[in-house]
Design a protein around this motif. Structure first.
Motif, PDB file in Angstrom:
ATOM      1  N   ILE A  45     -20.024  34.473  14.317  1.00  0.00           N
ATOM      2  CA  ILE A  45     -21.397  33.974  14.185  1.00  0.00           C
ATOM      3  C   ILE A  45     -22.152  34.342  15.458  1.00  0.00           C
ATOM      4  O   ILE A  45     -21.669  34.105  16.574  1.00  0.00           O
ATOM      5  CB  ILE A  45     -21.420  32.447  13.983  1.00  0.00           C
ATOM      6  N   ASP A  46     -23.344  34.912  15.302  1.00  0.00           N
ATOM      7  CA  ASP A  46     -24.103  35.393  16.457  1.00  0.00           C
ATOM      8  C   ASP A  46     -25.023  34.350  17.070  1.00  0.00           C
ATOM      9  O   ASP A  46     -25.383  34.456  18.245  1.00  0.00           O
ATOM     10  CB  ASP A  46     -24.934  36.608  16.041  1.00  0.00           C
ATOM     11  N   GLY A  47     -25.454  33.377  16.275  1.00  0.00           N
ATOM     12  CA  GLY A  47     -26.378  32.390  16.807  1.00  0.00           C
ATOM     13  C   GLY A  47     -26.635  31.294  15.797  1.00  0.00           C
ATOM     14  O   GLY A  47     -26.102  31.313  14.682  1.00  0.00           O
ATOM     15  N   CYS A  48     -27.453  30.316  16.195  1.00  0.00           N
ATOM     16  CA  CYS A  48     -27.658  29.160  15.327  1.00  0.00           C
ATOM     17  C   CYS A  48     -29.030  28.556  15.532  1.00  0.00           C
ATOM     18  O   CYS A  48     -29.744  28.863  16.486  1.00  0.00           O
ATOM     19  CB  CYS A  48     -26.591  28.097  15.590  1.00  0.00           C
ATOM     20  N   VAL A  49     -29.367  27.674  14.601  1.00  0.00           N
ATOM     21  CA  VAL A  49     -30.531  26.795  14.718  1.00  0.00           C
ATOM     22  C   VAL A  49     -29.985  25.372  14.817  1.00  0.00           C
ATOM     23  O   VAL A  49     -29.260  24.918  13.925  1.00  0.00           O
ATOM     24  CB  VAL A  49     -31.467  26.928  13.509  1.00  0.00           C
ATOM     25  N   ALA A  50     -30.307  24.679  15.889  1.00  0.00           N
ATOM     26  CA  ALA A  50     -29.843  23.307  16.103  1.00  0.00           C
ATOM     27  C   ALA A  50     -30.860  22.331  15.514  1.00  0.00           C
ATOM     28  O   ALA A  50     -32.055  22.413  15.806  1.00  0.00           O
ATOM     29  CB  ALA A  50     -29.645  23.031  17.585  1.00  0.00           C
ATOM     30  N   ILE A  51     -30.368  21.412  14.695  1.00  0.00           N
ATOM     31  CA  ILE A  51     -31.231  20.483  13.947  1.00  0.00           C
ATOM     32  C   ILE A  51     -31.079  19.066  14.496  1.00  0.00           C
ATOM     33  O   ILE A  51     -29.977  18.629  14.824  1.00  0.00           O
ATOM     34  CB  ILE A  51     -30.863  20.491  12.444  1.00  0.00           C
ATOM     35  N   GLN A  52     -32.180  18.357  14.561  1.00  0.00           N
ATOM     36  CA  GLN A  52     -32.156  16.989  15.081  1.00  0.00           C
ATOM     37  C   GLN A  52     -31.225  16.086  14.275  1.00  0.00           C
ATOM     38  O   GLN A  52     -31.100  16.246  13.059  1.00  0.00           O
ATOM     39  CB  GLN A  52     -33.560  16.395  15.105  1.00  0.00           C
ATOM     40  N   ALA A  53     -30.601  15.132  14.979  1.00  0.00           N
ATOM     41  CA  ALA A  53     -29.748  14.145  14.319  1.00  0.00           C
ATOM     42  C   ALA A  53     -30.171  12.723  14.679  1.00  0.00           C
ATOM     43  O   ALA A  53     -29.565  11.759  14.216  1.00  0.00           O
ATOM     44  CB  ALA A  53     -28.289  14.365  14.703  1.00  0.00           C
ATOM     45  N   ASP A  54     -31.208  12.613  15.532  1.00  0.00           N
ATOM     46  CA  ASP A  54     -31.705  11.304  15.962  1.00  0.00           C
ATOM     47  C   ASP A  54     -33.233  11.374  15.977  1.00  0.00           C
ATOM     48  O   ASP A  54     -33.804  12.398  16.330  1.00  0.00           O
ATOM     49  CB  ASP A  54     -31.172  10.972  17.360  1.00  0.00           C
ATOM     50  N   GLN A  55     -33.878  10.286  15.584  1.00  0.00           N
ATOM     51  CA  GLN A  55     -35.328  10.309  15.415  1.00  0.00           C
ATOM     52  C   GLN A  55     -36.040   9.754  16.642  1.00  0.00           C
ATOM     53  O   GLN A  55     -36.659   8.683  16.601  1.00  0.00           O
ATOM     54  CB  GLN A  55     -35.712   9.577  14.120  1.00  0.00           C
ATOM     55  N   THR A  56     -35.964  10.531  17.724  1.00  0.00           N
ATOM     56  CA  THR A  56     -36.655  10.188  18.963  1.00  0.00           C
ATOM     57  C   THR A  56     -37.172  11.475  19.602  1.00  0.00           C
ATOM     58  O   THR A  56     -36.641  12.560  19.361  1.00  0.00           O
ATOM     59  CB  THR A  56     -35.721   9.497  19.971  1.00  0.00           C
ATOM     60  N   LEU A  57     -38.187  11.346  20.439  1.00  0.00           N
ATOM     61  CA  LEU A  57     -38.659  12.495  21.199  1.00  0.00           C
ATOM     62  C   LEU A  57     -37.616  12.944  22.212  1.00  0.00           C
ATOM     63  O   LEU A  57     -37.541  14.125  22.557  1.00  0.00           O
ATOM     64  CB  LEU A  57     -39.980  12.156  21.905  1.00  0.00           C
ATOM     65  N   GLN A  58     -36.778  11.997  22.647  1.00  0.00           N
ATOM     66  CA  GLN A  58     -35.700  12.351  23.570  1.00  0.00           C
ATOM     67  C   GLN A  58     -34.712  13.318  22.922  1.00  0.00           C
ATOM     68  O   GLN A  58     -34.164  14.202  23.587  1.00  0.00           O
ATOM     69  CB  GLN A  58     -34.967  11.078  24.038  1.00  0.00           C
ATOM     70  N   GLU A  59     -34.514  13.172  21.619  1.00  0.00           N
ATOM     71  CA  GLU A  59     -33.649  14.090  20.887  1.00  0.00           C
ATOM     72  C   GLU A  59     -34.226  15.509  20.918  1.00  0.00           C
ATOM     73  O   GLU A  59     -33.495  16.486  21.129  1.00  0.00           O
ATOM     74  CB  GLU A  59     -33.493  13.623  19.440  1.00  0.00           C
ATOM     75  N   THR A  60     -35.516  15.612  20.708  1.00  0.00           N
ATOM     76  CA  THR A  60     -36.165  16.927  20.754  1.00  0.00           C
ATOM     77  C   THR A  60     -35.985  17.558  22.123  1.00  0.00           C
ATOM     78  O   THR A  60     -35.626  18.743  22.237  1.00  0.00           O
ATOM     79  CB  THR A  60     -37.656  16.793  20.402  1.00  0.00           C
TER      80      THR A  60
END
Length: 276
Positions: A45-60
């Motif tokens: 696998i060459d790369g990925c998209v990381a998706i949020q798992a927590d609903q906070t701006l700190q997660e972003t």
């Protein structure tokens, strides 16, 4: 390039990650880029998209920092409160952070089946297009009616349905989900991820034969131009390992042309998320 269009990172905290219940306790630990990088090397696998798992701006911010420090994280899907009257200012602030490709809300966890159609949420979503942001739709099948009405409102907004809308593979329910997915697929700005499927089947006894009909439906509905491979790592580890997850998709699309396979395994994600 082969791109995993859907995976997560976290530093495990019992309160923050309370959704990780006893049935999936195997993922009650940290999962960070150093862990995934080894898996990617093993699975080409060459790369990925990381998706949020927590609903906070700190997660972003957490995901942005991981992407800045790890070249294989090609982009992130974060979280902002779309219901906030000031969401446009937040989006504008983030617009110079090129790691952020889009946003997601964990709509599957909302009690209101029509959450996507709430006035304040709709207002927030209306600001995404001018910044070029995508939106990941995370819903259960019983929320697909609202999803259909939702995507109709935004014909130029790039949407992607996560995990095939989590069909009830374990119970063998198909027809109601299939009817609505085919209707949603008529809107060409909506994509779908071939992800999160083994965890909707029986964790210990699933077989590819049980999953193939669901993939076949979305392939027919969305076509090879609007499907993306995603592992849902590390959540997938409750029902299998990374290699098994990838193989389910690779084996299914083996019947397609080389160009179609390349689209599903990477180039569609690069185009949709505008990856670097």
């Amino acid at each position: 390039m082969t791109i995993d269009a859907h995976q997560h990172f976290w530093r495990y905290e019992p309160l923050k990650h309370s959704w990780i219940d006893d049935s999936i306790a195997v993922i009650r630990k940290d999962f960070l880029p150093s862990d995934l990088k080894k898996v990617f090397v093993e699975n080409d696998i060459d790369g990925c998209v990381a998706i949020q798992a927590d609903q906070t701006l700190q997660e972003t911010e957490f995901l942005v920092q991981l992407a800045k420090a790890n070249e294989f994280i090609k982009g992130i899907v974060g979280w902002v409160d779309m219901r906030d009257k000031g969401v446009d200012a937040v989006l504008e602030k983030y617009s110079d952070q090129k790691e952020i490709k889009g946003f997601r809300h964990i709509v599957q966890g909302e009690a209101d089946p029509n959450f996507l159609l709430r006035h304040d949420f709709i207002r927030g979503i209306s600001h995404l297009e001018k910044y070029g942001y995508t939106y990941d739709i995370l819903v259960f099948p019983h929320q697909l009616g609202a999803t259909l009405e939702f995507v109709k409102k935004f014909p130029d907004q790039r949407f992607v349905i996560d995990h095939l809308a989590k069909p009830y593979i374990k119970d063998g329910f198909f027809d109601g989900w299939a009817v609505l997915m085919k209707e949603i697929a008529k809107y060409e700005n909506v994509y779908c991820k071939l992800s999160g499927m083994i965890t909707e089947a029986d964790f210990s006894s699933w077989t590819p034969d049980q999953i193939d009909p669901y993939m076949d439906l979305v392939l027919g509905a969305f076509g090879s131009d609007r499907l993306m491979y995603g592992s849902d790592w590390p959540v997938c580890l409750v029902a299998g390992n990374y290699t098994r997850v990838k193989q389910v998709v690779v084996n299914f699309i083996a019947k397609l042309s080389t160009i179609e396979r390349q689209k599903i395994m990477g180039s569609n994600a690069i185009k949709f998320y505008n990856l670097r």
